[in-house]
Design a protein around this motif. Structure first.
Motif, mmCIF file in Angstrom:
data_model
loop_
_atom_site.group_PDB
_atom_site.id
_atom_site.type_symbol
_atom_site.label_atom_id
_atom_site.label_comp_id
_atom_site.label_asym_id
_atom_site.label_seq_id
_atom_site.Cartn_x
_atom_site.Cartn_y
_atom_site.Cartn_z
ATOM 1 N N MET A 161 14.224 48.125 -58.785
ATOM 2 C CA MET A 161 13.328 47.924 -57.827
ATOM 3 C C MET A 161 13.863 46.772 -56.896
ATOM 4 S SD MET A 161 9.147 47.553 -57.393
ATOM 5 C CE MET A 161 9.308 45.718 -58.188
ATOM 6 N N LEU A 162 14.128 47.113 -55.666
ATOM 7 C CA LEU A 162 14.409 45.843 -54.859
ATOM 8 C C LEU A 162 13.443 45.305 -54.291
ATOM 9 C CD1 LEU A 162 17.362 47.341 -53.037
ATOM 10 C CD2 LEU A 162 17.499 46.441 -55.343
ATOM 11 N N GLU A 163 13.412 43.750 -54.221
ATOM 12 C CA GLU A 163 12.269 43.060 -53.676
ATOM 13 C C GLU A 163 12.756 42.449 -52.254
ATOM 14 O OE1 GLU A 163 9.426 39.329 -54.743
ATOM 15 O OE2 GLU A 163 10.130 40.745 -56.214
ATOM 16 N N ILE A 164 12.448 43.001 -51.122
ATOM 17 C CA ILE A 164 13.038 42.369 -49.900
ATOM 18 C C ILE A 164 12.042 41.711 -49.137
ATOM 19 C CG2 ILE A 164 14.184 43.036 -47.872
ATOM 20 C CD1 ILE A 164 16.032 43.507 -50.255
ATOM 21 N N THR A 165 11.998 40.598 -48.564
ATOM 22 C CA THR A 165 11.184 40.003 -47.697
ATOM 23 C C THR A 165 11.504 39.582 -46.409
ATOM 24 O OG1 THR A 165 10.007 38.817 -49.602
ATOM 25 C CG2 THR A 165 9.617 38.070 -47.428
ATOM 26 N N ALA A 166 10.708 40.198 -45.364
ATOM 27 C CA ALA A 166 10.933 40.294 -44.116
ATOM 28 C C ALA A 166 9.898 39.301 -43.270
ATOM 29 C CB ALA A 166 11.383 41.637 -43.568
ATOM 30 N N GLN A 167 10.396 38.865 -42.112
ATOM 31 C CA GLN A 167 9.309 38.243 -41.191
ATOM 32 C C GLN A 167 8.920 38.880 -40.345
ATOM 33 O OE1 GLN A 167 8.339 34.870 -41.762
ATOM 34 N NE2 GLN A 167 9.919 35.365 -43.527
ATOM 35 N N VAL A 168 7.553 39.438 -40.373
ATOM 36 C CA VAL A 168 7.027 40.494 -39.294
ATOM 37 C C VAL A 168 5.483 39.874 -38.829
ATOM 38 C CG1 VAL A 168 6.020 42.715 -39.363
ATOM 39 C CG2 VAL A 168 7.919 42.227 -40.941
ATOM 40 N N MET A 169 5.462 40.117 -37.633
ATOM 41 C CA MET A 169 4.339 40.000 -37.054
ATOM 42 C C MET A 169 3.757 38.203 -37.060
ATOM 43 S SD MET A 169 2.863 42.527 -35.302
ATOM 44 C CE MET A 169 1.181 42.213 -35.219
ATOM 45 N N GLY A 170 4.916 37.267 -37.193
ATOM 46 C CA GLY A 170 4.470 36.069 -37.387
ATOM 47 C C GLY A 170 4.285 35.597 -38.538
ATOM 48 N N GLY A 171 4.583 36.384 -39.573
ATOM 49 C CA GLY A 171 4.140 36.093 -41.052
ATOM 50 C C GLY A 171 5.469 36.914 -41.795
ATOM 51 N N SER A 172 5.200 37.052 -43.020
ATOM 52 C CA SER A 172 6.284 37.723 -43.987
ATOM 53 C C SER A 172 5.583 38.809 -44.683
ATOM 54 C CB SER A 172 6.753 36.679 -45.190
ATOM 55 O OG SER A 172 5.828 36.430 -45.928
ATOM 56 N N ASP A 173 6.493 39.934 -44.960
ATOM 57 C CA ASP A 173 6.195 41.192 -45.542
ATOM 58 C C ASP A 173 7.026 41.424 -46.741
ATOM 59 O OD1 ASP A 173 4.958 43.494 -46.350
ATOM 60 O OD2 ASP A 173 5.420 44.468 -44.474
ATOM 61 N N THR A 174 6.829 41.805 -47.948
ATOM 62 C CA THR A 174 7.624 42.194 -48.875
ATOM 63 C C THR A 174 7.536 43.743 -49.042
ATOM 64 O OG1 THR A 174 7.408 40.048 -49.853
ATOM 65 C CG2 THR A 174 8.321 41.797 -51.343
ATOM 66 N N ILE A 175 8.743 44.425 -49.109
ATOM 67 C CA ILE A 175 8.917 45.672 -49.389
ATOM 68 C C ILE A 175 9.642 45.964 -50.673
ATOM 69 C CG2 ILE A 175 8.568 46.749 -47.048
ATOM 70 C CD1 ILE A 175 11.586 46.504 -46.647
ATOM 71 N N TYR A 176 9.507 47.285 -51.254
ATOM 72 C CA TYR A 176 10.281 47.326 -52.482
ATOM 73 C C TYR A 176 11.007 48.802 -52.443
ATOM 74 C CZ TYR A 176 6.969 43.654 -54.165
ATOM 75 O OH TYR A 176 6.352 42.550 -54.332
ATOM 76 N N PRO A 177 12.042 48.833 -51.655
ATOM 77 C CA PRO A 177 13.135 49.738 -51.764
ATOM 78 C C PRO A 177 13.564 50.238 -53.313
ATOM 79 C CG PRO A 177 13.628 48.131 -50.114
ATOM 80 C CD PRO A 177 12.733 47.601 -51.247
ATOM 81 N N THR A 178 14.041 51.397 -53.426
ATOM 82 C CA THR A 178 14.641 51.708 -54.659
ATOM 83 C C THR A 178 16.130 51.787 -54.823
ATOM 84 O OG1 THR A 178 12.713 52.385 -55.454
ATOM 85 C CG2 THR A 178 14.528 53.226 -56.859
ATOM 86 N N LEU A 179 16.940 51.245 -55.755
ATOM 87 C CA LEU A 179 18.356 51.316 -55.961
ATOM 88 C C LEU A 179 18.407 52.399 -57.335
ATOM 89 C CD1 LEU A 179 21.308 50.803 -54.912
ATOM 90 C CD2 LEU A 179 21.190 48.897 -56.475
ATOM 91 N N LEU A 180 19.373 53.408 -57.100
ATOM 92 C CA LEU A 180 19.771 54.359 -58.331
ATOM 93 C C LEU A 180 21.068 54.288 -58.220
ATOM 94 C CD1 LEU A 180 17.335 56.191 -56.834
ATOM 95 C CD2 LEU A 180 16.891 56.312 -59.077
#
Length: 251
Positions: free
Chosen positions: A9-28
């Motif tokens: 489970m990848l943990e990717i944080t991006a700057q969005v709407m003036g803040g940060s958002d962490t998403i969890y894509p999957t690598l297999l």
């Protein structure tokens, strides 16, 4: 986060709407190739490269990208991946989502009303240059391609076996995946994790909540030990019991 052999489970944080958002894509992955499930927001290619390096999976081993649905935070970095000359990728998605991912149709949730609401939500301290770039991406979403379409119940002979589960509601062609070797459900946006607890999809981002909740019944036939949610991350509790509770809560 390492989930089991051949799944991260990848943990990717991006700057969005003036803040940060962490998403969890999957690598297999297996010995021959790797599969990335969803590509995050635009501009995240370097973070995906770092994530694969941390997972000890060679970047050039990436062969397949599965797009679970058309939302911007899932298709955003697909064009950059396709432009990487070191990769030879096959992109998979549901047939319903294909024209949106390829830019033939505007993303369903990017209505004039939604764009106006997004503009109104941008914090006042955000620089004008950033504000303009953000609104430009919303008005002109990235365009990728889909090489093959997927059907409900289809079994992919990748990474030990992946079953495709069509779970419409959050999006008409929304897909969830079941990884057989690890008994992991990759829910995408069909489910979320909040404060460690499993919940249904985000109501404000789910056009057909009734259909989305009824889609959860499809998961009952699988032996699920772990759930990866794109928003919220990992859930290791009794998923079947919790999903039944979610359905009852919404009735």
């Amino acid at each position: 986060m390492h989930i089991a052999s051949g799944i991260e489970m990848l943990e990717i944080t991006a700057q969005v709407m003036g803040g940060s958002d962490t998403i969890y894509p999957t690598l297999l992955w297996d010995q021959n190739s790797a599969v990335l499930v969803d590509t995050g927001f635009p501009g995240l290619l370097p973070k995906f490269k770092d994530a694969l390096k941390e997972a000890h999976v060679p970047w050039k081993q990436l062969r397949t990208v599965i797009i679970t649905h058309q939302d911007l935070d899932h298709i955003g970095s697909l064009p950059a991946l396709l432009s990487d000359e070191s990769l030879s990728l096959t992109v998979l998605a549901h047939e319903i989502e294909k024209p949106y991912i390829e830019g033939e149709r505007m993303l369903l949730k990017h209505t004039p009303e939604a764009l106006a609401a997004a503009e109104a939500m941008i914090p006042p301290h955000v620089p004008e240059e950033w504000r303009h770039a953000f609104l430009s991406v919303l008005s002109h979403p990235p365009k990728g391609r889909v090489d093959q379409t997927l059907m409900d119940g289809e079994m992919l002979p990748l990474a030990g076996g992946i079953t495709i589960i069509h779970t419409p509601g959050h999006s008409p062609g929304h897909l969830s995946l079941y990884h057989h070797n690890s008994r992991t459900l990759i829910a995408a946006d069909a489910l979320t994790v909040q404060d460690g607890e499993l919940h249904g999809p985000t109501p404000s981002a789910t056009p057909d909540m009734k259909l989305a909740l009824s889609s959860l019944a499809k998961f009952s036939e699988y032996e699920i030990e772990k759930v990866i949610c794109y928003h919220g991350g990992i859930y290791r509790g009794d998923a079947k019991k919790r999903m039944a509770e979610i359905a009852e809560e919404k009735e």
